[in-house]
Motif scaffolding. Structure first.
Motif, PDB file in Angstrom:
ATOM      1  N   VAL A 110      -6.610  53.568 -12.649  1.00 34.33           N
ATOM      2  CA  VAL A 110      -7.042  52.219 -12.272  1.00 34.33           C
ATOM      3  C   VAL A 110      -5.858  51.260 -12.280  1.00 34.33           C
ATOM      4  CG1 VAL A 110      -8.382  50.236 -13.114  1.00 34.33           C
ATOM      5  CG2 VAL A 110      -9.426  52.521 -13.020  1.00 34.33           C
ATOM      6  N   ASP A 111      -5.800  50.359 -11.298  1.00 34.98           N
ATOM      7  CA  ASP A 111      -4.778  49.310 -11.308  1.00 34.98           C
ATOM      8  C   ASP A 111      -5.379  47.908 -11.223  1.00 34.98           C
ATOM      9  OD1 ASP A 111      -5.538  49.198  -8.659  1.00 34.98           O
ATOM     10  OD2 ASP A 111      -3.543  49.544  -7.829  1.00 34.98           O
ATOM     11  N   ARG A 112      -6.685  47.815 -11.037  1.00 31.19           N
ATOM     12  CA  ARG A 112      -7.369  46.515 -11.043  1.00 31.19           C
ATOM     13  C   ARG A 112      -8.764  46.716 -11.613  1.00 31.19           C
ATOM     14  NH1 ARG A 112      -6.060  46.078  -4.964  1.00 31.19           N
ATOM     15  NH2 ARG A 112      -4.661  47.698  -5.669  1.00 31.19           N
ATOM     16  N   VAL A 113      -9.267  45.691 -12.310  1.00 27.72           N
ATOM     17  CA  VAL A 113     -10.547  45.811 -13.014  1.00 27.72           C
ATOM     18  C   VAL A 113     -11.434  44.617 -12.689  1.00 27.72           C
ATOM     19  CG1 VAL A 113     -11.686  45.882 -15.266  1.00 27.72           C
ATOM     20  CG2 VAL A 113      -9.542  47.121 -14.923  1.00 27.72           C
ATOM     21  N   ILE A 114     -12.679  44.921 -12.322  1.00 27.03           N
ATOM     22  CA  ILE A 114     -13.723  43.911 -12.196  1.00 27.03           C
ATOM     23  C   ILE A 114     -14.631  44.058 -13.409  1.00 27.03           C
ATOM     24  CG2 ILE A 114     -15.685  43.079 -10.843  1.00 27.03           C
ATOM     25  CD1 ILE A 114     -14.362  44.415  -8.378  1.00 27.03           C
ATOM     26  N   ALA A 115     -14.714  43.017 -14.218  1.00 23.56           N
ATOM     27  CA  ALA A 115     -15.580  43.040 -15.395  1.00 23.56           C
ATOM     28  C   ALA A 115     -16.803  42.167 -15.143  1.00 23.56           C
ATOM     29  CB  ALA A 115     -14.822  42.531 -16.617  1.00 23.56           C
ATOM     30  N   THR A 116     -17.853  42.405 -15.906  1.00 25.06           N
ATOM     31  CA  THR A 116     -19.024  41.530 -15.873  1.00 25.06           C
ATOM     32  C   THR A 116     -19.356  41.116 -17.298  1.00 25.06           C
ATOM     33  OG1 THR A 116     -20.735  43.240 -16.108  1.00 25.06           O
ATOM     34  CG2 THR A 116     -19.882  42.833 -13.889  1.00 25.06           C
ATOM     35  N   ASN A 117     -19.910  39.925 -17.442  1.00 26.07           N
ATOM     36  CA  ASN A 117     -20.292  39.411 -18.759  1.00 26.07           C
ATOM     37  C   ASN A 117     -21.586  38.620 -18.631  1.00 26.07           C
ATOM     38  OD1 ASN A 117     -17.029  38.820 -18.541  1.00 26.07           O
ATOM     39  ND2 ASN A 117     -17.597  39.857 -20.426  1.00 26.07           N
ATOM     40  N   ALA A 118     -22.387  38.660 -19.679  1.00 28.68           N
ATOM     41  CA  ALA A 118     -23.503  37.726 -19.825  1.00 28.68           C
ATOM     42  C   ALA A 118     -23.009  36.565 -20.678  1.00 28.68           C
ATOM     43  CB  ALA A 118     -24.690  38.412 -20.484  1.00 28.68           C
ATOM     44  N   VAL A 119     -23.277  35.327 -20.246  1.00 28.36           N
ATOM     45  CA  VAL A 119     -22.743  34.158 -20.949  1.00 28.36           C
ATOM     46  C   VAL A 119     -23.796  33.069 -21.076  1.00 28.36           C
ATOM     47  CG1 VAL A 119     -20.352  34.559 -20.214  1.00 28.36           C
ATOM     48  CG2 VAL A 119     -21.868  33.149 -18.782  1.00 28.36           C
ATOM     49  N   GLY A 120     -23.575  32.204 -22.069  1.00 27.02           N
ATOM     50  CA  GLY A 120     -24.370  31.005 -22.199  1.00 27.02           C
ATOM     51  C   GLY A 120     -23.656  29.847 -21.536  1.00 27.02           C
ATOM     52  N   SER A 121     -24.418  28.924 -20.981  1.00 23.36           N
ATOM     53  CA  SER A 121     -23.841  27.764 -20.303  1.00 23.36           C
ATOM     54  C   SER A 121     -23.625  26.609 -21.275  1.00 23.36           C
ATOM     55  CB  SER A 121     -24.760  27.301 -19.173  1.00 23.36           C
ATOM     56  OG  SER A 121     -24.306  26.073 -18.628  1.00 23.36           O
ATOM     57  N   LEU A 122     -22.489  25.942 -21.138  1.00 25.55           N
ATOM     58  CA  LEU A 122     -22.189  24.746 -21.920  1.00 25.55           C
ATOM     59  C   LEU A 122     -22.273  23.485 -21.063  1.00 25.55           C
ATOM     60  CD1 LEU A 122     -19.135  26.231 -23.865  1.00 25.55           C
ATOM     61  CD2 LEU A 122     -21.450  25.857 -24.767  1.00 25.55           C
ATOM     62  N   ARG A 123     -22.795  23.642 -19.851  1.00 24.01           N
ATOM     63  CA  ARG A 123     -22.896  22.519 -18.915  1.00 24.01           C
ATOM     64  C   ARG A 123     -24.288  22.463 -18.292  1.00 24.01           C
ATOM     65  NH1 ARG A 123     -18.041  23.627 -14.850  1.00 24.01           N
ATOM     66  NH2 ARG A 123     -19.553  22.552 -13.521  1.00 24.01           N
ATOM     67  N   GLU A 124     -24.808  21.261 -18.177  1.00 23.60           N
ATOM     68  CA  GLU A 124     -26.130  21.063 -17.575  1.00 23.60           C
ATOM     69  C   GLU A 124     -26.183  21.594 -16.152  1.00 23.60           C
ATOM     70  OE1 GLU A 124     -29.956  19.880 -17.975  1.00 23.60           O
ATOM     71  OE2 GLU A 124     -28.612  18.765 -19.294  1.00 23.60           O
ATOM     72  N   ASP A 125     -25.068  21.457 -15.419  1.00 24.39           N
ATOM     73  CA  ASP A 125     -25.059  21.839 -14.006  1.00 24.39           C
ATOM     74  C   ASP A 125     -24.741  23.317 -13.781  1.00 24.39           C
ATOM     75  OD1 ASP A 125     -22.417  21.585 -14.836  1.00 24.39           O
ATOM     76  OD2 ASP A 125     -21.708  20.824 -12.922  1.00 24.39           O
ATOM     77  N   LEU A 126     -24.725  24.121 -14.863  1.00 25.65           N
ATOM     78  CA  LEU A 126     -24.580  25.573 -14.746  1.00 25.65           C
ATOM     79  C   LEU A 126     -25.816  26.220 -15.381  1.00 25.65           C
ATOM     80  CD1 LEU A 126     -20.821  26.160 -15.730  1.00 25.65           C
ATOM     81  CD2 LEU A 126     -21.791  25.977 -13.422  1.00 25.65           C
ATOM     82  N   PRO A 127     -26.947  26.167 -14.703  1.00 21.64           N
ATOM     83  CA  PRO A 127     -28.181  26.681 -15.290  1.00 21.64           C
ATOM     84  C   PRO A 127     -28.215  28.203 -15.298  1.00 21.64           C
ATOM     85  CG  PRO A 127     -28.568  26.029 -13.024  1.00 21.64           C
ATOM     86  CD  PRO A 127     -27.155  25.618 -13.342  1.00 21.64           C
ATOM     87  N   PRO A 128     -29.158  28.778 -16.045  1.00 19.96           N
ATOM     88  CA  PRO A 128     -29.329  30.224 -16.008  1.00 19.96           C
ATOM     89  C   PRO A 128     -29.441  30.740 -14.575  1.00 19.96           C
ATOM     90  CG  PRO A 128     -30.629  29.317 -17.782  1.00 19.96           C
ATOM     91  CD  PRO A 128     -30.071  28.152 -17.030  1.00 19.96           C
TER      92      PRO A 128
END
Length: 285
Positions: free
Chosen positions: A77-95
């Motif tokens: 591998v020479d490049r990686v795409i990762a995924t994460n589950a995150v919580g939002s700290l901004r009103e304008d980034l809803p679930p």
């Protein structure tokens, strides 16, 4: 090119990989969280590794981050795409918003952040923790592949977990102007840089952490929104793999150059052997 994907098993199950095979890769840093599955998609080789194991049995602290990144490097591998589950700290980034961050703030406490040490000192630059070229490509892929709200750039604050934040912590993170909070960006991003891998993540917002009144995060909410995000994230990853530029260039691919502070002849033989895959070309005397 070989593109690594780190995430949950739902991603692997959704990717239309062909000619798949599984490899069990041992590393000097212990065993990875699972075997590496290799296959082909759109003419590109893909190597998939579930971060928490096939049954999500490893906590964020206990994930074998060093072994995982080393195994992907060993798989070509020479490049990686990762995924994460995150919580939002901004009103304008809803679930169910997708975020492709470009910065990280590290609040972890109990994780090994480097492949080196043991007689070998490496001081690596980490001002841009995510590869800018990969960030741009993932964000473009997200806008093209899904109708979900997409936010490019921003800061991911990585906490130790496995507990969620206190209200005081969550409010502090918001006061700093940070955008999302999660538990798995570190040390994965640091190790990817040390392994000279182009690395970026697409994060799916599952909750508002604990700062929002009457919206305190629960596991039930996280799992429900993570499942809702899965279709969008899968579409982004497939699009990003299929459209990965052939002339892609990343500064991460030479990240170790000029960073080793110990003369090669002073590095213990055991250490040199352990890091040969990662730094061998820089240790020639």
């Amino acid at each position: 090119m070989t593109i690594g994907v780190i995430g949950g098993s739902g991603i692997y199950e959704a990717l239309p990989l062909e000619n798949t095979r599984t490899e069990s890769i041992s590393t000097p840093y212990g065993e990875p969280t699972d075997d590496v599955t290799l296959g082909e998609l759109g003419g590109r080789e893909v190597a998939f590794l579930p971060r928490h194991g096939s049954d999500h049995q490893h906590t964020p602290t206990d994930v074998s981050y060093r072994a995982n990144i080393y195994a992907l490097k060993a798989a070509g591998v020479d490049r990686v795409i990762a995924t994460n589950a995150v919580g939002s700290l901004r009103e304008d980034l809803p679930p169910q918003t997708l975020v492709v961050p470009d910065q990280i703030f590290d609040r972890t406490k109990h994780r090994s952040p480097t492949f080196f040490g043991d007689g070998m000192v490496v001081h690596m630059g980490f001002a841009k923790p995510y590869c800018p070229e990969m960030v741009a490509h993932l964000a473009e892929s997200a806008r093209e592949a899904t109708d979900a709200q997409v936010a490019e750039n921003g800061t991911y604050v990585c906490i130790e977990g496995p507990q969620f934040s206190t209200k005081a912590e969550s409010e502090f993170y918001r006061e700093q102007g940070w955008d999302v909070v999660g538990m798995t960006a570190i040390p994965e991003a640091k190790l990817a840089r040390e392994a000279e891998l182009s690395y970026a993540t697409v994060a799916g917002v599952t909750d508002y952490d604990v700062w929002k009144e009457d919206s305190e995060v629960t596991l039930e909410e996280v799992l429900e929104n993570a499942e809702a995000n899965q279709e969008s994230i899968n579409a982004v990853i497939e699009r990003a793999i299929r459209t990965m530029p052939d002339d892609f260039e990343s500064h991460a691919w030479s990240a170790l150059e000029g960073t080793i502070n110990t003369p090669p002849e002073a590095i213990p033989a055991e250490t040199r052997e352990r890091v040969e895959l990662l730094a061998g070309e820089y240790l020639e005397e």
